[in-house]
Design a protein around this motif. Structure first.
Motif, PDB file in Angstrom:
ATOM      1  N   ALA A  50       0.728  -1.212   0.076  1.00 17.59           N
ATOM      2  CA  ALA A  50       0.037   0.084  -0.005  1.00 17.59           C
ATOM      3  C   ALA A  50       0.786   1.523  -0.005  1.00 17.59           C
ATOM      4  N   LEU A  51       1.976   1.227   0.737  1.00 13.99           N
ATOM      5  CA  LEU A  51       2.804   2.419   0.812  1.00 13.99           C
ATOM      6  C   LEU A  51       3.502   2.534  -0.597  1.00 13.99           C
ATOM      7  N   HIS A  52       3.696   1.278  -1.005  1.00  7.30           N
ATOM      8  CA  HIS A  52       4.383   1.624  -2.423  1.00  7.30           C
ATOM      9  C   HIS A  52       3.709   2.074  -3.767  1.00  7.30           C
ATOM     10  N   ALA A  53       2.298   1.537  -3.247  1.00  4.93           N
ATOM     11  CA  ALA A  53       1.411   2.283  -4.322  1.00  4.93           C
ATOM     12  C   ALA A  53       1.466   3.869  -4.192  1.00  4.93           C
ATOM     13  N   GLN A  54       1.485   4.375  -3.174  1.00  4.97           N
ATOM     14  CA  GLN A  54       1.233   5.711  -2.935  1.00  4.97           C
ATOM     15  C   GLN A  54       2.381   6.515  -3.156  1.00  4.97           C
ATOM     16  N   PRO A 388     -12.879   0.111   7.898  1.00  4.86           N
ATOM     17  CA  PRO A 388     -12.102   1.451   7.911  1.00  4.86           C
ATOM     18  C   PRO A 388     -13.320   2.263   7.177  1.00  4.86           C
ATOM     19  N   PRO A 389     -13.340   3.622   7.425  1.00  4.66           N
ATOM     20  CA  PRO A 389     -14.294   4.661   6.637  1.00  4.66           C
ATOM     21  C   PRO A 389     -14.042   4.713   5.182  1.00  4.66           C
ATOM     22  N   VAL A 390     -12.876   4.485   4.648  1.00  4.09           N
ATOM     23  CA  VAL A 390     -12.706   4.495   3.298  1.00  4.09           C
ATOM     24  C   VAL A 390     -11.500   3.388   2.917  1.00  4.09           C
ATOM     25  N   GLY A 391     -11.790   2.549   1.869  1.00  6.36           N
ATOM     26  CA  GLY A 391     -10.735   1.569   1.411  1.00  6.36           C
ATOM     27  C   GLY A 391     -10.495   0.746   2.156  1.00  6.36           C
ATOM     28  N   THR A 392      -9.085  -0.135   2.111  1.00  6.35           N
ATOM     29  CA  THR A 392      -8.739  -1.211   2.719  1.00  6.35           C
ATOM     30  C   THR A 392      -8.214  -0.701   4.070  1.00  6.35           C
ATOM     31  N   PRO A 393      -7.860  -1.453   4.900  1.00  8.69           N
ATOM     32  CA  PRO A 393      -7.147  -1.254   5.978  1.00  8.69           C
ATOM     33  C   PRO A 393      -5.683  -1.074   5.748  1.00  8.69           C
ATOM     34  N   ALA A 394      -5.160  -1.861   4.759  1.00  9.78           N
ATOM     35  CA  ALA A 394      -3.718  -1.445   4.650  1.00  9.78           C
ATOM     36  C   ALA A 394      -3.575   0.171   4.039  1.00  9.78           C
ATOM     37  N   ASP A 395      -4.580   0.349   3.013  1.00  7.65           N
ATOM     38  CA  ASP A 395      -4.563   1.728   2.374  1.00  7.65           C
ATOM     39  C   ASP A 395      -4.746   2.773   3.589  1.00  7.65           C
ATOM     40  N   ALA A 396      -5.524   2.632   4.377  1.00  5.46           N
ATOM     41  CA  ALA A 396      -5.864   3.535   5.661  1.00  5.46           C
ATOM     42  C   ALA A 396      -4.664   3.777   6.303  1.00  5.46           C
ATOM     43  N   GLU A 400      -2.051   7.086   6.559  1.00  8.19           N
ATOM     44  CA  GLU A 400      -1.615   7.820   7.851  1.00  8.19           C
ATOM     45  C   GLU A 400      -0.286   7.905   7.931  1.00  8.19           C
ATOM     46  N   ILE A 401       0.591   7.053   7.602  1.00  5.02           N
ATOM     47  CA  ILE A 401       2.046   6.962   7.741  1.00  5.02           C
ATOM     48  C   ILE A 401       2.514   8.047   6.540  1.00  5.02           C
ATOM     49  N   MET A 402       2.098   7.907   5.299  1.00  9.99           N
ATOM     50  CA  MET A 402       2.315   9.230   4.349  1.00  9.99           C
ATOM     51  C   MET A 402       2.064  10.423   4.854  1.00  9.99           C
ATOM     52  N   ASP A 403       0.913  10.574   5.563  1.00 11.90           N
ATOM     53  CA  ASP A 403       0.678  12.004   6.172  1.00 11.90           C
ATOM     54  C   ASP A 403       1.798  12.364   7.093  1.00 11.90           C
ATOM     55  N   LEU A 404       1.965  11.526   7.874  1.00  3.40           N
ATOM     56  CA  LEU A 404       3.058  11.800   9.146  1.00  3.40           C
ATOM     57  C   LEU A 404       4.534  12.032   8.282  1.00  3.40           C
ATOM     58  N   LEU A 405       4.817  11.193   7.268  1.00  3.62           N
ATOM     59  CA  LEU A 405       5.940  11.246   6.836  1.00  3.62           C
ATOM     60  C   LEU A 405       6.277  12.549   6.153  1.00  3.62           C
ATOM     61  N   ASP A 406       5.075  13.314   5.484  1.00  2.55           N
ATOM     62  CA  ASP A 406       5.160  14.625   4.896  1.00  2.55           C
ATOM     63  C   ASP A 406       5.091  15.642   5.954  1.00  2.55           C
ATOM     64  N   GLU A 407       5.025  15.412   7.194  1.00  2.00           N
ATOM     65  CA  GLU A 407       4.720  16.352   8.273  1.00  2.00           C
ATOM     66  C   GLU A 407       6.434  16.805   8.713  1.00  2.00           C
TER      67      GLU A 407
END
Length: 421
Positions: A50-54, A388-396, A400-407
């Motif tokens: 999922a991370l690699h896809a993003q 989860p509210p949207v998508g798959t658990p791995a995507d969710a 979250e990880i990508m958001d933190l990575l960009d902070e």
């Protein structure tokens, strides 16, 4: 598929540069990820995808099992070294675990990753997070420690251990929020397991099992410390059960890393169970099964996804059991029961984990279609809560990880040191 550990390059020879101590290429941000047991390896592999896809440029390092290694991760040391459970059982392994902890810390210090993800296995992972608290590296813990179940006082040790806590269960964020800790629900990975894609006819054909022979799934655990305690009980249970169900066909799905241990323990059984290590074969076995006897844990949710009626059991060292009973704060140990708020599946724990009692309970389940259907109806209710509210658990989780990575890095120093040496 391109290797995930080589920043998306199709040249798998690049993977060799990710061995411990080797320089890390600077063309992609580095995520250091650790899984400590089989279930964490599955979660970690889906998260890597999922991370690699993003962000296809991400580079991965750390510790994982076969599934994560199949995606290009060069594990710093065998993940199986960390798969130990129990208060008493872990004592002989303390020195070795300390050495592995030191190796993990040193590898992180050498690589200087952009973010560290630890998955479950709190006995090891939380110590690792504490050891790198002053590194300035962003930290995510994936699979919240089940302090709501036992040893709640550990919550006071958590502030500052991570930058983001990702939860699998829907009630956990509120529970942590009431104790001053932010947590985020990303859904349960069991929803991505593919269990429902199993084919019963294919399984029976592959293993030469007659159509009228009931299939019984036996799940003794994913740790070497668990399996030797439960398999001897399972063998005696089968001896008793076969008196009333002579054509019962036992199947043991097990992680590849534990398969040799299981094969060694069952080699003298009068009726040899089918050992299943392939994930697709496991799902086919679930589709063919009339019932299951499983240890408590994530396996109960897997079986629920497969609509397999079950009995849950567990046995640990008596000292461990005595200590655990004083600390456990929840009415059930089976996740299916906990999420349903009632006993959906029988729990046969510790002194009730006897061949006689297990055989009687499994026998009733196999002979009573109404009881099996009642479990299946409850499974649907439980699983609906895990999305989860949207998508798959791995995507969710990846989002979250990508958001933190960009902070930008912004962490307050911790107030006190926790987790002694």
């Amino acid at each position: 598929m391109n290797s995930l550990a080589d920043s998306g390059s199709g040249d798998h020879s690049m993977n060799r540069s990710f061995k411990s101590g080797a320089p890390v290429p600077q063309h992609g941000r580095v995520i250091w990820i650790l899984a400590g047991e089989a279930s964490g390896d599955v979660i970690g592999a889906r998260l890597m995808l999922a991370l690699h896809a993003q962000d296809p440029s991400l580079v991965f390092a750390g510790v994982g099992g076969g599934r994560m290694e199949a995606l290009g991760l060069h594990s710093l040391f065998p993940m199986s070294d960390l798969a130990v459970m129990g208060l008493v059982e872990v004592l002989p392994k303390v020195k070795h675990l300390r050495q592995r902890l030191l190796e993990a810390v040193q590898d992180i210090e050498l690589r200087k990753p952009d973010l560290v993800v630890t998955i479950d296995s709190p006995g090891f992972t939380l110590r690792l997070l504490q050891k790198i608290e002053n590194s300035g590296i962003k930290r995510v813990h994936y699979v919240a420690p089940q302090v709501w179940a036992w040893r709640e006082k550990r919550v006071k040790e958590f502030p500052g251990l991570w930058d983001r806590l990702l939860c699998l269960l829907p009630f956990e964020p509120e529970w942590f929020a009431q104790r001053g800790l932010e947590a985020r629900f990303v859904g349960h990975p069991v929803l991505q397991s593919g269990v429902r894609q199993g084919n019963a006819a294919r399984f029976r054909c592959r293993h030469n099992i007659p159509d009228n022979a009931p299939v019984l799934i036996l799940m003794p655990g994913s740790r070497r410390s668990e399996v030797p305690k439960l398999l001897p009980v399972f063998r005696k249970m089968l001896d008793i059960l076969r008196k009333t169900h002579p054509d019962i066909c036992p199947v043991i799905p097990v992680a590849p890393v534990i398969a040799p241990t299981v094969r060694n323990l069952i080699r003298k059984w009068p009726v040899q169970p089918h050992i299943v290590t392939d994930i697709h074969d496991k799902h086919d076995a679930f589709a063919a099964a009339q019932g299951a006897l499983t240890k408590s844990g994530t396996s109960t949710l897997e079986l629920a996804m497969g609509n397999v009626p079950m009995v849950v059991t567990y046995r640990v060292n008596p000292v461990t059991a005595m200590m655990a009973r004083r600390m456990i704060k929840v009415p059930y140990v089976a996740m299916v029961n906990l999420l349903a708020g009632r006993e959906v599946v029988p729990e046969m724990l510790q002194e009730n984990c006897t061949p006689e009692k297990l055989a009687a309970t499994i026998g009733k389940l196999l002979d009573d279609p109404a009881a099996a259907d009642k479990q299946r109806m409850a499974f649907a209710e439980v699983l609906e809560k895990l999305s989860p509210p949207v998508g798959t658990p791995a995507d969710a989780a990846a989002s979250e990880i990508m958001d933190l990575l960009d902070e930008p890095v912004s962490r307050s120093p911790r107030q006190a040191k926790v987790f002694s040496e």
